[in-house]
Design an enzyme around this catalytic site. Structure first.
Site, PDB file in Angstrom:
ATOM      1  N   LYS A  84     -12.392 -15.715  19.174  1.00  0.00           N
ATOM      2  CA  LYS A  84     -13.443 -14.870  19.423  1.00  0.00           C
ATOM      3  C   LYS A  84     -14.577 -14.693  18.756  1.00  0.00           C
ATOM      4  CE  LYS A  84     -10.626 -11.054  18.737  1.00  0.00           C
ATOM      5  NZ  LYS A  84      -9.297 -11.743  18.315  1.00  0.00           N
ATOM      6  N   ARG A 106      -8.921  -2.407  20.989  1.00  0.00           N
ATOM      7  CA  ARG A 106      -7.635  -3.079  20.595  1.00  0.00           C
ATOM      8  C   ARG A 106      -6.595  -2.422  21.131  1.00  0.00           C
ATOM      9  NH1 ARG A 106      -9.796  -6.792  16.661  1.00  0.00           N
ATOM     10  NH2 ARG A 106      -8.314  -7.229  14.950  1.00  0.00           N
ATOM     11  N   ARG A 116      -7.470 -20.951   8.290  1.00  0.00           N
ATOM     12  CA  ARG A 116      -8.856 -20.475   8.510  1.00  0.00           C
ATOM     13  C   ARG A 116      -9.621 -20.311   7.045  1.00  0.00           C
ATOM     14  NH1 ARG A 116     -10.245 -16.059  12.565  1.00  0.00           N
ATOM     15  NH2 ARG A 116      -9.374 -14.692  11.116  1.00  0.00           N
ATOM     16  N   ARG A 130     -10.019 -15.270   4.068  1.00  0.00           N
ATOM     17  CA  ARG A 130      -9.785 -13.506   4.296  1.00  0.00           C
ATOM     18  C   ARG A 130      -8.385 -13.265   3.502  1.00  0.00           C
ATOM     19  NH1 ARG A 130     -11.613 -12.459  10.355  1.00  0.00           N
ATOM     20  NH2 ARG A 130      -9.826 -10.943  10.102  1.00  0.00           N
ATOM     21  N   ARG A 165      -0.345  -8.841  11.768  1.00  0.00           N
ATOM     22  CA  ARG A 165      -1.661  -8.932  12.693  1.00  0.00           C
ATOM     23  C   ARG A 165      -1.058  -9.412  14.263  1.00  0.00           C
ATOM     24  NH1 ARG A 165      -5.932 -12.305   9.971  1.00  0.00           N
ATOM     25  NH2 ARG A 165      -7.029 -11.661  11.627  1.00  0.00           N
TER      26      ARG A 165
HETATM   27  P1  AMP Z   1     -10.616  -8.715  13.202  1.00  0.00           P
HETATM   28  O1  AMP Z   1     -11.722  -9.559  12.211  1.00  0.00           O
HETATM   29  O2  AMP Z   1     -11.094  -8.780  14.558  1.00  0.00           O
HETATM   30  O3  AMP Z   1      -9.327  -9.793  12.956  1.00  0.00           O
HETATM   31  O4  AMP Z   1     -10.327  -7.606  12.434  1.00  0.00           O
HETATM   32  C1  AMP Z   1      -9.945  -7.617  11.070  1.00  0.00           C
HETATM   33  C2  AMP Z   1      -9.105  -6.140  10.814  1.00  0.00           C
HETATM   34  O5  AMP Z   1     -10.150  -4.930  11.218  1.00  0.00           O
HETATM   35  C3  AMP Z   1      -7.988  -5.869  11.905  1.00  0.00           C
HETATM   36  O6  AMP Z   1      -6.987  -6.359  11.425  1.00  0.00           O
HETATM   37  C4  AMP Z   1      -8.072  -4.186  11.756  1.00  0.00           C
HETATM   38  O7  AMP Z   1      -7.351  -4.000  10.635  1.00  0.00           O
HETATM   39  C5  AMP Z   1      -9.466  -3.743  11.694  1.00  0.00           C
HETATM   40  N1  AMP Z   1     -10.089  -3.800  13.103  1.00  0.00           N
HETATM   41  C6  AMP Z   1     -10.953  -4.630  13.652  1.00  0.00           C
HETATM   42  N2  AMP Z   1     -11.101  -4.098  14.923  1.00  0.00           N
HETATM   43  C7  AMP Z   1     -10.313  -2.998  15.193  1.00  0.00           C
HETATM   44  C8  AMP Z   1     -10.051  -2.214  16.235  1.00  0.00           C
HETATM   45  N3  AMP Z   1     -10.786  -2.338  17.420  1.00  0.00           N
HETATM   46  N4  AMP Z   1      -9.325  -1.254  16.088  1.00  0.00           N
HETATM   47  C9  AMP Z   1      -8.756  -0.885  14.957  1.00  0.00           C
HETATM   48  N5  AMP Z   1      -8.651  -1.765  13.902  1.00  0.00           N
HETATM   49  C10 AMP Z   1      -9.787  -2.822  13.963  1.00  0.00           C
END
Ligand code: AMP
Length: 212
Positions: A13, A87, A126, A159, A170
Site C-alpha cells: 500500500k 482497518r 523490509r 521498523r 499484525r
Molecule cells: P501501518 O504502517 O499501516 O502498517 O500501521 C502501523 C501501525 O499503526 C498499525 O500496526 C497500528 O498499530 C497503527 N494503525 C495504522 N492505521 C490504523 C488504523 N486505521 N486503525 C488503528 N490502528 C492503526
C-alpha cells in the site's frame, strides 16, 4: 477520484501510494505514517498510540477517526489515497458518515492481494528510510550503500513493528479485524481486487487502469 488502498501489512500500500503521489499528484493519507510521526514528535496522540503501534495492535478507533477527519478536511478537495484506513467495520462506518457530512466521495477501494507467506518474507526483510520513508528489502531491493538511503542519504532502519513476533500479531489483527472490510466494500460495489504479488510497476499499471 478518491481511493482507498486496502491490503494486509506488507501488501504494498505504501509503495503504491508513493508511486501514485509521484505520478498523479495524489495526496496520501497514511494513518500508520501519521502515528509514527506523532510518536516521534511525542505529541499527546503519539503518546496514547505508542503502545498499540509497538505491539502491532490497532490504535483505538476514537483516536484514529478524529485524526483522519482532520486530515481530510485539511486537503481542501485535493484527490486523496487512504492508506491503512479504515482497518475495521466501525472505522469504515465512521468514514461513511464523515464523507456524507462533508460531501466528499470515495470512488473505489483497491485491494492488493498477496499470499500470506510472501507478506511475511516482505515484512521480515523490509527496511525503511527514517527520513523520507523510501522502502527497501534486504534481499530484493537493498540500498546501494548499507544503511543509507539512495534517495536522500537518510538512515535506513528496520521498523520496530517489522520484527518477527510483532509481525505475527499484525497479520492476525488483519485477518480478524480488517479483512471483513473486503465483503463490506464488495457489497457496496466499490471493491477492485488486484494481484499485488508482482513487480511494483505492474501493480501500478493495474491500479491506473482501474482508476479511469
Ligand atoms: P501501518 O504502517 O499501516 O502498517 O500501521 C502501523 C501501525 O499503526 C498499525 O500496526 C497500528 O498499530 C497503527 N494503525 C495504522 N492505521 C490504523 C488504523 N486505521 N486503525 C488503528 N490502528 C492503526
Amino acid at each position: 477520484m478518491n481511493i482507498i488502498l486496502f491490503g494486509a501489512p506488507g501488501a504494498g500500500k505504501g509503495t503504491q501510494s508513493a508511486l501514485l503521489v509521484g505520478r498523479k499528484g495524489y495526496h496520501q493519507v497514511s494513518t500508520g505514517d501519521l502515528f509514527r510521526a506523532a510518536i516521534q514528535n511525542q505529541t499527546e496522540l503519539g503518546l496514547k498510540a505508542k503502545s498499540f503501534v509497538d505491539r502491532g495492535s490497532l490504535v483505538p478507533d476514537e483516536l484514529v477517526v478524529g485524526m483522519v477527519e482532520e486530515e481530510l478536511q485539511s486537503l481542501g478537495g485535493k484527490p486523496f489515497i487512504l492508506d491503512g484506513f479504515p482497518r475495521n467495520i466501525p472505522q469504515a462506518e465512521a468514514l461513511e458518515s464523515a464523507l456524507r457530512r462533508t460531501g466528499i466521495k470515495v470512488d473505489k477501494v483497491f485491494s492488493l492481494e498477496v499470499p500470506f507467506e510472501i507478506l511475511k518474507e516482505r515484512l521480515v526483510g523490509r527496511r525503511v528510510c527514517s527520513n523520507c520513508g523510501q522502502v527497501y528489502h534486504v534481499l530484493s531491493s537493498p540500498p546501494k550503500k548499507e544503511g543509507v538511503c539512495d534517495r536522500c542519504g537518510g538512515k535506513v532502519i528496520q521498523r520496530k513493528d517489522d520484527q518477527e513476533d510483532v509481525i505475527e500479531n499484525r497479520l492476525t489483527t488483519y485477518m480478524n479485524s480488517t479483512s471483513p472490510l473486503k465483503a463490506y466494500y464488495k457489497a457496496k460495489g466499490r471493491l477492485v481486487e488486484i494481484d499485488g504479488n508482482r513487480d511494483a510497476e505492474k501493480v501500478l499499471h493495474e491500479l491506473e487502469k482501474g482508476m479511469v
